[in-house]
Design a protein around this motif. Structure first.
Motif, PDB file in Angstrom:
ATOM      1  N   PRO A 310      12.318   1.555  -4.553  1.00 35.69           N
ATOM      2  CA  PRO A 310      11.604   1.992  -3.335  1.00 35.69           C
ATOM      3  C   PRO A 310      10.401   2.885  -3.606  1.00 35.69           C
ATOM      4  CG  PRO A 310      13.989   2.361  -3.159  1.00 35.69           C
ATOM      5  CD  PRO A 310      13.698   2.073  -4.593  1.00 35.69           C
ATOM      6  N   LEU A 311      10.271   3.381  -4.840  1.00 30.61           N
ATOM      7  CA  LEU A 311       9.203   4.323  -5.161  1.00 30.61           C
ATOM      8  C   LEU A 311       7.963   3.635  -5.734  1.00 30.61           C
ATOM      9  CD1 LEU A 311      11.390   7.079  -6.862  1.00 30.61           C
ATOM     10  CD2 LEU A 311      10.855   6.795  -4.433  1.00 30.61           C
ATOM     11  N   ILE A 312       8.035   2.308  -5.895  1.00 25.02           N
ATOM     12  CA  ILE A 312       6.958   1.579  -6.562  1.00 25.02           C
ATOM     13  C   ILE A 312       5.877   1.173  -5.563  1.00 25.02           C
ATOM     14  CG2 ILE A 312       6.408  -0.588  -7.740  1.00 25.02           C
ATOM     15  CD1 ILE A 312       9.112  -0.338  -9.144  1.00 25.02           C
ATOM     16  N   ARG A 313       4.625   1.407  -5.975  1.00 28.95           N
ATOM     17  CA  ARG A 313       3.458   0.999  -5.187  1.00 28.95           C
ATOM     18  C   ARG A 313       2.585   0.108  -6.070  1.00 28.95           C
ATOM     19  NH1 ARG A 313       6.705   2.994  -2.637  1.00 28.95           N
ATOM     20  NH2 ARG A 313       6.643   4.840  -1.280  1.00 28.95           N
ATOM     21  N   LYS A 314       2.135  -1.017  -5.538  1.00 25.16           N
ATOM     22  CA  LYS A 314       1.341  -1.975  -6.308  1.00 25.16           C
ATOM     23  C   LYS A 314      -0.040  -2.164  -5.697  1.00 25.16           C
ATOM     24  CE  LYS A 314       3.720  -5.730  -6.246  1.00 25.16           C
ATOM     25  NZ  LYS A 314       3.982  -7.156  -6.584  1.00 25.16           N
ATOM     26  N   HIS A 315      -1.054  -2.219  -6.578  1.00 25.26           N
ATOM     27  CA  HIS A 315      -2.408  -2.605  -6.187  1.00 25.26           C
ATOM     28  C   HIS A 315      -2.829  -3.686  -7.182  1.00 25.26           C
ATOM     29  CE1 HIS A 315      -2.694   1.021  -3.662  1.00 25.26           C
ATOM     30  NE2 HIS A 315      -2.097   1.633  -4.667  1.00 25.26           N
ATOM     31  N   ASN A 316      -2.879  -4.937  -6.761  1.00 26.93           N
ATOM     32  CA  ASN A 316      -3.148  -6.026  -7.702  1.00 26.93           C
ATOM     33  C   ASN A 316      -4.468  -5.839  -8.436  1.00 26.93           C
ATOM     34  OD1 ASN A 316      -0.757  -7.357  -7.259  1.00 26.93           O
ATOM     35  ND2 ASN A 316      -1.579  -8.600  -5.594  1.00 26.93           N
ATOM     36  N   TYR A 317      -5.477  -5.424  -7.716  1.00 25.15           N
ATOM     37  CA  TYR A 317      -6.735  -5.112  -8.393  1.00 25.15           C
ATOM     38  C   TYR A 317      -7.555  -4.206  -7.496  1.00 25.15           C
ATOM     39  CZ  TYR A 317     -11.054  -5.081 -10.819  1.00 25.15           C
ATOM     40  OH  TYR A 317     -12.155  -4.629 -11.468  1.00 25.15           O
ATOM     41  N   LEU A 318      -8.222  -3.239  -8.113  1.00 27.64           N
ATOM     42  CA  LEU A 318      -9.144  -2.365  -7.396  1.00 27.64           C
ATOM     43  C   LEU A 318     -10.461  -2.316  -8.165  1.00 27.64           C
ATOM     44  CD1 LEU A 318      -6.860   0.708  -6.544  1.00 27.64           C
ATOM     45  CD2 LEU A 318      -7.639  -1.069  -4.969  1.00 27.64           C
ATOM     46  N   PRO A 319     -11.589  -2.188  -7.482  1.00 29.72           N
ATOM     47  CA  PRO A 319     -12.863  -1.994  -8.185  1.00 29.72           C
ATOM     48  C   PRO A 319     -12.790  -0.750  -9.070  1.00 29.72           C
ATOM     49  CG  PRO A 319     -13.218  -2.424  -5.850  1.00 29.72           C
ATOM     50  CD  PRO A 319     -11.745  -2.227  -6.023  1.00 29.72           C
ATOM     51  N   HIS A 320     -13.574  -0.759 -10.134  1.00 28.15           N
ATOM     52  CA  HIS A 320     -13.511   0.341 -11.091  1.00 28.15           C
ATOM     53  C   HIS A 320     -13.807   1.681 -10.426  1.00 28.15           C
ATOM     54  CE1 HIS A 320     -15.027   2.701 -14.685  1.00 28.15           C
ATOM     55  NE2 HIS A 320     -13.807   2.350 -15.034  1.00 28.15           N
ATOM     56  N   SER A 321     -14.700   1.687  -9.454  1.00 28.00           N
ATOM     57  CA  SER A 321     -15.020   2.932  -8.755  1.00 28.00           C
ATOM     58  C   SER A 321     -13.783   3.512  -8.069  1.00 28.00           C
ATOM     59  CB  SER A 321     -16.125   2.692  -7.725  1.00 28.00           C
ATOM     60  OG  SER A 321     -15.760   1.645  -6.829  1.00 28.00           O
ATOM     61  N   GLU A 322     -12.905   2.651  -7.556  1.00 30.01           N
ATOM     62  CA  GLU A 322     -11.675   3.118  -6.911  1.00 30.01           C
ATOM     63  C   GLU A 322     -10.608   3.476  -7.936  1.00 30.01           C
ATOM     64  OE1 GLU A 322     -10.271   0.775  -3.608  1.00 30.01           O
ATOM     65  OE2 GLU A 322     -12.308   0.077  -3.165  1.00 30.01           O
ATOM     66  N   VAL A 323     -10.634   2.810  -9.088  1.00 26.51           N
ATOM     67  CA  VAL A 323      -9.701   3.161 -10.163  1.00 26.51           C
ATOM     68  C   VAL A 323      -9.934   4.597 -10.610  1.00 26.51           C
ATOM     69  CG1 VAL A 323      -9.069   2.692 -12.580  1.00 26.51           C
ATOM     70  CG2 VAL A 323      -9.383   0.800 -10.983  1.00 26.51           C
ATOM     71  N   LEU A 324     -11.198   4.993 -10.682  1.00 24.62           N
ATOM     72  CA  LEU A 324     -11.518   6.368 -11.072  1.00 24.62           C
ATOM     73  C   LEU A 324     -10.877   7.372 -10.115  1.00 24.62           C
ATOM     74  CD1 LEU A 324     -15.297   5.833 -11.917  1.00 24.62           C
ATOM     75  CD2 LEU A 324     -13.450   6.181 -13.559  1.00 24.62           C
ATOM     76  N   GLU A 325     -10.832   7.031  -8.836  1.00 29.72           N
ATOM     77  CA  GLU A 325     -10.175   7.894  -7.856  1.00 29.72           C
ATOM     78  C   GLU A 325      -8.673   7.922  -8.075  1.00 29.72           C
ATOM     79  OE1 GLU A 325     -11.273   6.629  -3.968  1.00 29.72           O
ATOM     80  OE2 GLU A 325     -13.439   6.808  -4.336  1.00 29.72           O
ATOM     81  N   LYS A 326      -8.094   6.785  -8.452  1.00 29.93           N
ATOM     82  CA  LYS A 326      -6.650   6.720  -8.691  1.00 29.93           C
ATOM     83  C   LYS A 326      -6.243   7.621  -9.855  1.00 29.93           C
ATOM     84  CE  LYS A 326      -5.094   3.922  -5.548  1.00 29.93           C
ATOM     85  NZ  LYS A 326      -4.116   4.421  -4.541  1.00 29.93           N
ATOM     86  N   TYR A 327      -7.101   7.707 -10.881  1.00 31.43           N
ATOM     87  CA  TYR A 327      -6.801   8.623 -11.987  1.00 31.43           C
ATOM     88  C   TYR A 327      -6.605  10.043 -11.453  1.00 31.43           C
ATOM     89  CZ  TYR A 327      -8.597   5.064 -15.297  1.00 31.43           C
ATOM     90  OH  TYR A 327      -8.802   3.937 -16.033  1.00 31.43           O
ATOM     91  N   GLN A 328      -7.527  10.457 -10.598  1.00 31.62           N
ATOM     92  CA  GLN A 328      -7.500  11.822 -10.098  1.00 31.62           C
ATOM     93  C   GLN A 328      -6.323  12.076  -9.156  1.00 31.62           C
ATOM     94  OE1 GLN A 328      -9.549  14.024 -11.396  1.00 31.62           O
ATOM     95  NE2 GLN A 328     -10.533  12.410 -12.586  1.00 31.62           N
ATOM     96  N   GLN A 329      -5.799  11.017  -8.568  1.00 33.76           N
ATOM     97  CA  GLN A 329      -4.661  11.146  -7.657  1.00 33.76           C
ATOM     98  C   GLN A 329      -3.320  11.068  -8.374  1.00 33.76           C
ATOM     99  OE1 GLN A 329      -5.426   7.992  -4.863  1.00 33.76           O
ATOM    100  NE2 GLN A 329      -7.380   8.876  -4.206  1.00 33.76           N
TER     101      GLN A 329
END
Length: 437
Positions: A310-329
């Protein structure tokens, strides 16, 4: 701005924006900074490549002054799609799927035994013929080929045979004969020998073999390459420079960025994490996030971990600009190494972006690897093997307490040497050493 006095270097690459994924980043970033060091990149890439993912945000790193030559390519992926019964074939998917039909097995056999060294091989001869006609008129004396796909190196080989005076750098982002994925294609002994023979022709004819780690540098030297240089991948400081400080992650989030398939799926780690969740070690704070291709075979393994699922979240693909935000989150960035012979030298591109993101790095892999050495030297994270379960639990508890204290930073040291601009300077010095200027 490109200086007209710059020396030209032709870069032959299958992956180029808007192609997405790790394969495009290395030479996209080198090309971005090469003009600052006296080199003008000219890109040669397919006009109609059959890649899985697109990311238009990467186009911003391509200077308007960079010349991009596109040449038509024919690829046999329609054959694989028909035989496998799939409309799409995501990266590595042809090798997965549990019990395979006879048609799927045939597709794998064809990939390994007919398309040598890979399905891009049909592009090699017409590309070499075309490039040969434009080198002199464009005053190009230096070429770079980057693989995989290793058919790119066959273009370099053909050009070198036609014109031995050109300088040729063959860049290996992954090994060739020692690439672990080749073992999955059921190749015959004759085909294995052909792969090795092609590799030998390339590494002995190239003026320099370039690769991404010291271990792989040593492997190519043992294989007989005349000259070998290791320049790692890196992170682009411009991607991480922001005047706005990132907010503290709202969850104790463990994130894996990039493709995850069955070949690097540490089931013992998921079991350990599931047990920690069952023991209420993280309260309601934990979240497991996957950004990129997560294979169905891997996702299925989570079904046996009832507390984790239940704790798993999936994003099949995100633009690199959004990946950079995911690092920070994220609070912890997860690296998973293949359990294979060549994993010791594998330095995935995301390792360096993880460093640039200044988040704690948790690696499940080989403690004697080049990756482990970098994590230890930079004090940015730790590597754990299956015998290290107690140490791994301590790492996670400490990271969790750090997150609760609003400190998810890794406090890494000495990571500037992995900046893309600095690495490009190192590349320019290599190109200058051939005296083609």
């Amino acid at each position: 701005m490109t200086d007209s006095a710059n020396q030209k270097v032709l870069i032959i690459t299958y992956y180029w924006p808007p192609s997405a994924g790790g394969g495009v980043q290395r030479w996209l970033k080198f090309s971005k900074y090469l003009p600052e060091y006296g080199w003008e990149p000219v890109i040669f890439t397919p006009e109609n490549p059959d890649f899985d993912l697109k990311d238009d945000s990467l186009v911003k790193d391509v200077s308007p002054q960079t010349e991009v030559l596109k040449f038509p390519i024919w690829e046999p992926y329609s054959i694989f799609k028909k035989l496998s019964g799939r409309k799409e074939l995501k990266q590595g998917q042809v090798l997965e799927g549990g019990k395979k039909s006879l048609l799927s097995k045939l597709a794998i056999w064809l990939r390994g035994n007919v398309f040598i060294p890979d399905p891009k091989v049909f592009w090699a001869k017409p590309s070499a013929d075309y490039i040969a006609t434009i080198l002199e008129s464009n005053n190009i004396k230096t070429i770079v080929t980057t693989g995989p796909p290793h058919s790119m190196h066959l273009i370099g080989l053909k050009l070198k045979m036609k014109n031995p005076a050109i300088t040729w750098v063959a860049d290996f982002r992954d090994p060739w004969s020692k690439w672990d994925i080749l073992n999955k294609f059921n190749m015959t002994a004759l085909v294995w020998q052909k792969q090795r023979n092609l590799e030998q022709q390339v590494i002995r004819a190239a003026d320099c073999v370039l690769t991404v780690s010291e271990s792989w540098k040593s492997d190519f030297e043992k294989l007989g390459a005349r000259r070998v240089k290791a320049i790692t991948n890196g992170f682009d400081e411009e991607d991480f420079n922001t005047s706005i400080s990132a907010p503290h992650p709202n969850k104790f989030r463990i994130s894996h960025v990039g493709m995850l398939n069955v070949f690097r799926n540490p089931e013992w780690f998921w079991k350990l994490l599931n047990e920690m969740v069952a023991s209420d070690e993280f309260g309601d704070d934990l979240e497991i996030e996957f950004v990129g291709i997560l294979s169905d075979d891997v996702f299925t393994t989570f079904e046996s971990h009832a507390h984790l699922m239940p704790l798993i979240r999936k994003h099949n693909y995100l633009p690199h600009s959004e990946v950079l935000e995911k690092y920070q989150q994220s609070s912890v960035l997860l690296l998973l190494q293949n359990n294979s012979e060549n994993a010791k030298g594998h330095l995935p591109g995301k390792l360096f972006e993880y460093l640039g993101a200044s988040r704690r790095i948790l690696c499940v892999g080989n403690k004697e690897s080049d990756l482990a050495e970098i994590l230890n030297k930079t004090k940015s994270g730790s590597v754990f093997e299956q015998t290290d379960e107690d140490l791994l639990k301590s790492f996670l508890r400490e990271a969790y307490q750090g997150w609760k204290g609003e400190n998810s930073s890794s406090n890494a040291q000495g990571i500037s040497r992995f900046g893309r601009k600095r690495l490009t300077k190192e590349l320019s010095e290599l190109l200058n050493s051939f005296g083609t200027r």
